[in-house]
Design a protein around this motif. Structure first.
Motif, PDB file in Angstrom:
ATOM      1  N   ILE A 241     -89.896 -11.915  44.179  1.00 36.40           N
ATOM      2  CA  ILE A 241     -90.449 -13.099  44.663  1.00 36.40           C
ATOM      3  C   ILE A 241     -89.502 -13.487  45.880  1.00 36.40           C
ATOM      4  CG2 ILE A 241     -91.017 -15.546  44.189  1.00 36.40           C
ATOM      5  CD1 ILE A 241     -91.511 -14.482  41.345  1.00 36.40           C
ATOM      6  N   ASP A 242     -88.511 -13.570  45.656  1.00 38.09           N
ATOM      7  CA  ASP A 242     -87.604 -14.021  46.815  1.00 38.09           C
ATOM      8  C   ASP A 242     -87.657 -13.212  48.182  1.00 38.09           C
ATOM      9  OD1 ASP A 242     -86.192 -16.223  45.597  1.00 38.09           O
ATOM     10  OD2 ASP A 242     -84.841 -15.052  44.776  1.00 38.09           O
ATOM     11  N   ALA A 243     -87.781 -11.856  47.886  1.00 43.07           N
ATOM     12  CA  ALA A 243     -87.933 -10.887  49.027  1.00 43.07           C
ATOM     13  C   ALA A 243     -89.199 -11.032  49.759  1.00 43.07           C
ATOM     14  CB  ALA A 243     -87.800  -9.440  48.696  1.00 43.07           C
ATOM     15  N   ARG A 253     -95.275  -4.191  51.882  1.00 42.36           N
ATOM     16  CA  ARG A 253     -94.600  -2.919  52.094  1.00 42.36           C
ATOM     17  C   ARG A 253     -93.320  -3.214  53.182  1.00 42.36           C
ATOM     18  NH1 ARG A 253     -99.532  -0.074  55.244  1.00 42.36           N
ATOM     19  NH2 ARG A 253     -99.234  -0.960  57.312  1.00 42.36           N
ATOM     20  N   ALA A 254     -93.569  -4.269  54.038  1.00 43.24           N
ATOM     21  CA  ALA A 254     -92.345  -4.601  54.951  1.00 43.24           C
ATOM     22  C   ALA A 254     -91.518  -5.557  54.484  1.00 43.24           C
ATOM     23  CB  ALA A 254     -92.944  -4.959  56.365  1.00 43.24           C
ATOM     24  N   ALA A 255     -91.987  -6.673  53.660  1.00 46.34           N
ATOM     25  CA  ALA A 255     -91.152  -7.667  53.036  1.00 46.34           C
ATOM     26  C   ALA A 255     -90.375  -7.126  52.119  1.00 46.34           C
ATOM     27  CB  ALA A 255     -92.363  -8.577  52.783  1.00 46.34           C
ATOM     28  N   LEU A 256     -90.862  -6.339  51.185  1.00 46.01           N
ATOM     29  CA  LEU A 256     -89.997  -5.629  50.150  1.00 46.01           C
ATOM     30  C   LEU A 256     -89.256  -4.643  50.608  1.00 46.01           C
ATOM     31  CD1 LEU A 256     -92.612  -5.976  47.283  1.00 46.01           C
ATOM     32  CD2 LEU A 256     -90.840  -7.667  48.277  1.00 46.01           C
ATOM     33  N   ALA A 257     -89.119  -4.134  51.790  1.00 43.94           N
ATOM     34  CA  ALA A 257     -88.339  -2.889  52.339  1.00 43.94           C
ATOM     35  C   ALA A 257     -86.936  -2.988  52.072  1.00 43.94           C
ATOM     36  CB  ALA A 257     -88.552  -2.582  53.728  1.00 43.94           C
ATOM     37  N   GLY A 258     -86.187  -4.165  52.235  1.00 46.25           N
ATOM     38  CA  GLY A 258     -84.961  -4.421  52.048  1.00 46.25           C
ATOM     39  C   GLY A 258     -84.552  -4.383  50.367  1.00 46.25           C
ATOM     40  N   TRP A 259     -85.572  -4.965  49.843  1.00 47.08           N
ATOM     41  CA  TRP A 259     -85.375  -5.075  48.248  1.00 47.08           C
ATOM     42  C   TRP A 259     -85.344  -3.710  47.521  1.00 47.08           C
ATOM     43  CZ3 TRP A 259     -89.676  -3.556  45.024  1.00 47.08           C
ATOM     44  CH2 TRP A 259     -89.089  -3.677  43.703  1.00 47.08           C
ATOM     45  N   ALA A 260     -86.386  -2.863  48.033  1.00 50.78           N
ATOM     46  CA  ALA A 260     -86.510  -1.454  47.482  1.00 50.78           C
ATOM     47  C   ALA A 260     -85.764  -0.428  48.366  1.00 50.78           C
ATOM     48  CB  ALA A 260     -88.104  -1.245  47.615  1.00 50.78           C
ATOM     49  N   GLY A 261     -85.291  -0.524  49.543  1.00 48.84           N
ATOM     50  CA  GLY A 261     -84.363   0.412  50.218  1.00 48.84           C
ATOM     51  C   GLY A 261     -84.967   1.071  51.417  1.00 48.84           C
ATOM     52  N   SER A 262     -86.237   0.905  51.411  1.00 48.11           N
ATOM     53  CA  SER A 262     -87.292   1.388  52.605  1.00 48.11           C
ATOM     54  C   SER A 262     -88.449   0.859  52.454  1.00 48.11           C
ATOM     55  CB  SER A 262     -87.075   2.830  52.616  1.00 48.11           C
ATOM     56  OG  SER A 262     -87.696   3.402  51.995  1.00 48.11           O
ATOM     57  N   SER A 263     -89.185   0.887  53.738  1.00 44.57           N
ATOM     58  CA  SER A 263     -90.598   0.600  53.703  1.00 44.57           C
ATOM     59  C   SER A 263     -91.330   1.410  52.855  1.00 44.57           C
ATOM     60  CB  SER A 263     -91.219   0.380  54.970  1.00 44.57           C
ATOM     61  OG  SER A 263     -92.368   0.274  55.001  1.00 44.57           O
ATOM     62  N   GLN A 264     -91.086   3.127  52.854  1.00 47.67           N
ATOM     63  CA  GLN A 264     -91.842   3.796  52.160  1.00 47.67           C
ATOM     64  C   GLN A 264     -91.733   3.708  50.742  1.00 47.67           C
ATOM     65  OE1 GLN A 264     -90.516   7.883  53.207  1.00 47.67           O
ATOM     66  NE2 GLN A 264     -91.881   8.803  51.658  1.00 47.67           N
ATOM     67  N   ARG A 265     -90.376   3.156  50.390  1.00 44.58           N
ATOM     68  CA  ARG A 265     -90.206   3.200  48.671  1.00 44.58           C
ATOM     69  C   ARG A 265     -91.077   1.981  48.331  1.00 44.58           C
ATOM     70  NH1 ARG A 265     -84.581   4.394  48.230  1.00 44.58           N
ATOM     71  NH2 ARG A 265     -85.282   6.542  47.827  1.00 44.58           N
ATOM     72  N   ALA A 266     -90.840   1.003  48.931  1.00 45.76           N
ATOM     73  CA  ALA A 266     -91.496  -0.422  48.773  1.00 45.76           C
ATOM     74  C   ALA A 266     -93.109   0.197  48.639  1.00 45.76           C
ATOM     75  CB  ALA A 266     -91.277  -1.345  49.764  1.00 45.76           C
ATOM     76  N   SER A 267     -93.566   0.854  49.243  1.00 44.28           N
ATOM     77  CA  SER A 267     -95.107   1.082  49.468  1.00 44.28           C
ATOM     78  C   SER A 267     -95.403   1.772  48.016  1.00 44.28           C
ATOM     79  CB  SER A 267     -95.778   1.873  50.395  1.00 44.28           C
ATOM     80  OG  SER A 267     -95.358   1.271  51.834  1.00 44.28           O
ATOM     81  N   GLY A 268     -94.708   2.892  47.786  1.00 43.60           N
ATOM     82  CA  GLY A 268     -94.748   3.565  46.582  1.00 43.60           C
ATOM     83  C   GLY A 268     -94.762   2.599  45.286  1.00 43.60           C
ATOM     84  N   ILE A 269     -93.507   1.940  45.323  1.00 46.26           N
ATOM     85  CA  ILE A 269     -93.568   1.019  44.088  1.00 46.26           C
ATOM     86  C   ILE A 269     -94.909   0.096  44.109  1.00 46.26           C
ATOM     87  CG2 ILE A 269     -92.044  -0.828  43.223  1.00 46.26           C
ATOM     88  CD1 ILE A 269     -89.712   0.366  44.483  1.00 46.26           C
ATOM     89  N   ILE A 270     -95.045  -0.652  44.951  1.00 49.47           N
ATOM     90  CA  ILE A 270     -96.064  -1.507  44.877  1.00 49.47           C
ATOM     91  C   ILE A 270     -97.445  -0.830  44.488  1.00 49.47           C
ATOM     92  CG2 ILE A 270     -97.758  -3.146  46.541  1.00 49.47           C
ATOM     93  CD1 ILE A 270     -95.010  -3.244  48.231  1.00 49.47           C
ATOM     94  N   ALA A 271     -97.939   0.272  44.955  1.00 49.90           N
ATOM     95  CA  ALA A 271     -98.985   1.156  44.849  1.00 49.90           C
ATOM     96  C   ALA A 271     -99.178   1.453  43.340  1.00 49.90           C
ATOM     97  CB  ALA A 271     -99.022   2.264  45.567  1.00 49.90           C
ATOM     98  N   ALA A 272     -97.846   1.850  42.798  1.00 52.59           N
ATOM     99  CA  ALA A 272     -97.704   2.284  41.390  1.00 52.59           C
ATOM    100  C   ALA A 272     -97.997   0.937  40.403  1.00 52.59           C
ATOM    101  CB  ALA A 272     -96.432   2.671  41.201  1.00 52.59           C
ATOM    102  N   ALA A 273     -97.922  -0.025  41.011  1.00 54.88           N
ATOM    103  CA  ALA A 273     -97.987  -1.355  40.134  1.00 54.88           C
ATOM    104  C   ALA A 273     -99.449  -1.779  40.483  1.00 54.88           C
ATOM    105  CB  ALA A 273     -97.224  -2.524  40.789  1.00 54.88           C
ATOM    106  N   GLY A 274    -100.315  -1.166  41.083  1.00 55.35           N
ATOM    107  CA  GLY A 274    -101.854  -1.340  41.251  1.00 55.35           C
ATOM    108  C   GLY A 274    -101.934  -2.292  42.303  1.00 55.35           C
ATOM    109  N   ILE A 275    -101.373  -2.463  43.340  1.00 60.35           N
ATOM    110  CA  ILE A 275    -101.390  -3.391  44.044  1.00 60.35           C
ATOM    111  C   ILE A 275    -101.496  -2.826  45.522  1.00 60.35           C
ATOM    112  CG2 ILE A 275    -100.299  -5.818  44.976  1.00 60.35           C
ATOM    113  CD1 ILE A 275     -98.857  -6.031  42.299  1.00 60.35           C
ATOM    114  N   ASP A 276    -102.172  -3.408  46.340  1.00 60.45           N
ATOM    115  CA  ASP A 276    -102.412  -2.867  47.794  1.00 60.45           C
ATOM    116  C   ASP A 276    -101.112  -3.248  48.446  1.00 60.45           C
ATOM    117  OD1 ASP A 276    -102.901  -2.325  50.551  1.00 60.45           O
ATOM    118  OD2 ASP A 276    -105.054  -3.394  50.576  1.00 60.45           O
ATOM    119  N   PRO A 277    -100.334  -2.096  49.020  1.00 60.40           N
ATOM    120  CA  PRO A 277     -99.170  -2.530  49.968  1.00 60.40           C
ATOM    121  C   PRO A 277     -99.423  -3.313  51.021  1.00 60.40           C
ATOM    122  CG  PRO A 277     -99.209  -0.297  49.277  1.00 60.40           C
ATOM    123  CD  PRO A 277    -100.638  -0.799  48.965  1.00 60.40           C
TER     124      PRO A 277
END
Length: 321
Positions: A241-243, A253-277
């Motif tokens: 939420i903070d990120a 995918r951009a807002a969570l890039a720092g939290w996840a380590g990269s934009s690519q990794r953020a996109s994968g995590i978000i998509a795996a959660a069933g949410i549009d990155p």
């Protein structure tokens, strides 16, 4: 039993005290408003209530008048010293109040009220686990730290089932906001983790001393009977939420890039959660933020590295309220 506006000023003058703007102190001086707040909070005889920032004791006396036992947290040394004397002058026994002189944001344990422990001796076992502990938070919160205090009390004290707090009207708007609205933000999503929130009434500026230059209102939060997730999941969800709201106009995918380590990794995590990155954080419900946090726990990683090896950036302020 309640204090009049004249008595409040006399108490303060006699003790050489004055409201502190730095600490966001605005004291309620109207007995009718105090009774209305206590009634709206649904305070019951014998209930233990937590009050943060009791000040000169106006609301404290109202809670005691309704039959509650009160745990009060007061940071101001002068006010903390005056409150017991004020209650004693009204014939309130010391077993009805336990005063904690501390910063509410640093308090991790609350005392049990002895009278409540005795009253609960014959209660069912589930109730005895909470005996002497606050089941409600009722307070006129300091304006400058109202949201952090509310969320901290909910996080640390699971016995609190219901909160009725007075804050700035715009803070109420943020706390009750729904996804997609202009006022929806990190406080909205975090408050939603704990339960249902609703606007509970407007408070006139004229009932305060000193009169504030902002409008005030009541917000009512009723805790969920079953938590959304574990404490570990809550912490990770709040980081997401903070990120997301640190860059609220950016896609997830951009807002969570720092939290996840990269934009690519953020996109994968978000998509795996069933949410549009490509969605923005301001459109997500707390359940969707939780889904993203759980996707990390499941080991989702588009780069096929084990999730336990991910270097997740939890830099300064990631868990700030």
């Amino acid at each position: 039993m309640l204090l009049s506006a004249r008595e409040i000023r006399e108490l303060a003058d006699g003790a050489g005290l004055s409201p502190s703007k730095q600490r966001g102190q605005n004291f309620v001086v109207d007995p009718n408003t105090v009774r209305a707040i206590v009634e709206r909070a649904g305070v019951e005889d014998g209930q233990v209530v937590l009050e943060v920032g009791p000040g000169l004791g106006s609301l404290t006396l109202g809670l005691l008048e309704a039959g509650a036992d009160v745990v009060a947290i007061e940071l101001d040394r002068g006010l903390a010293g005056l409150l017991p004397r004020t209650l004693a002058s009204r014939g309130v026994g010391e077993d009805r109040l336990h005063l904690v002189h501390a910063d509410a944001l640093t308090v991790t344990e609350l005392p049990q009220i002895p009278r409540a422990r005795r009253a609960a001796a014959d209660a069912p076992s589930a109730d005895r686990e909470r005996e002497g502990r606050p089941t409600a938070l009722v307070a006129n919160l300091p304006y400058n730290v109202a949201t952090p205090i509310l969320l901290t009390m909910l996080e640390r004290f699971a016995s609190i089932e219901r909160c009725l707090v007075m804050v700035q009207s715009e803070v109420v708007d943020r706390l009750i906001a729904q996804p997609g609205s202009r006022t929806y933000g990190a406080p909205s999503a975090k408050a939603a983790w704990y339960g249902d929130r609703e606007w509970a009434g407007k408070i006139s500026r004229r009932v305060f001393w000193p009169v504030p230059n902002v409008d005030s209102a009541l917000v009512l939060l009723t805790r969920r009977q079953t938590p959304l997730g574990t404490e570990t999941e809550r912490r990770e969800t709040f980081r997401v939420i903070d990120a997301a709201f640190a860059q609220r106009r950016k896609m997830l995918r951009a807002a969570l890039a720092g939290w996840a380590g990269s934009s690519q990794r953020a996109s994968g995590i978000i998509a795996a959660a069933g949410i549009d990155p490509t969605r923005r954080g301001e459109t997500l419900t707390v359940h969707e933020f939780l889904a993203i946090a759980r996707a990390v726990e499941r080991g989702t990683d588009p780069e096929t590295e084990p999730a336990t090896d991910l270097e997740i950036d939890r830099g300064p302020g990631r868990e700030a309220l």
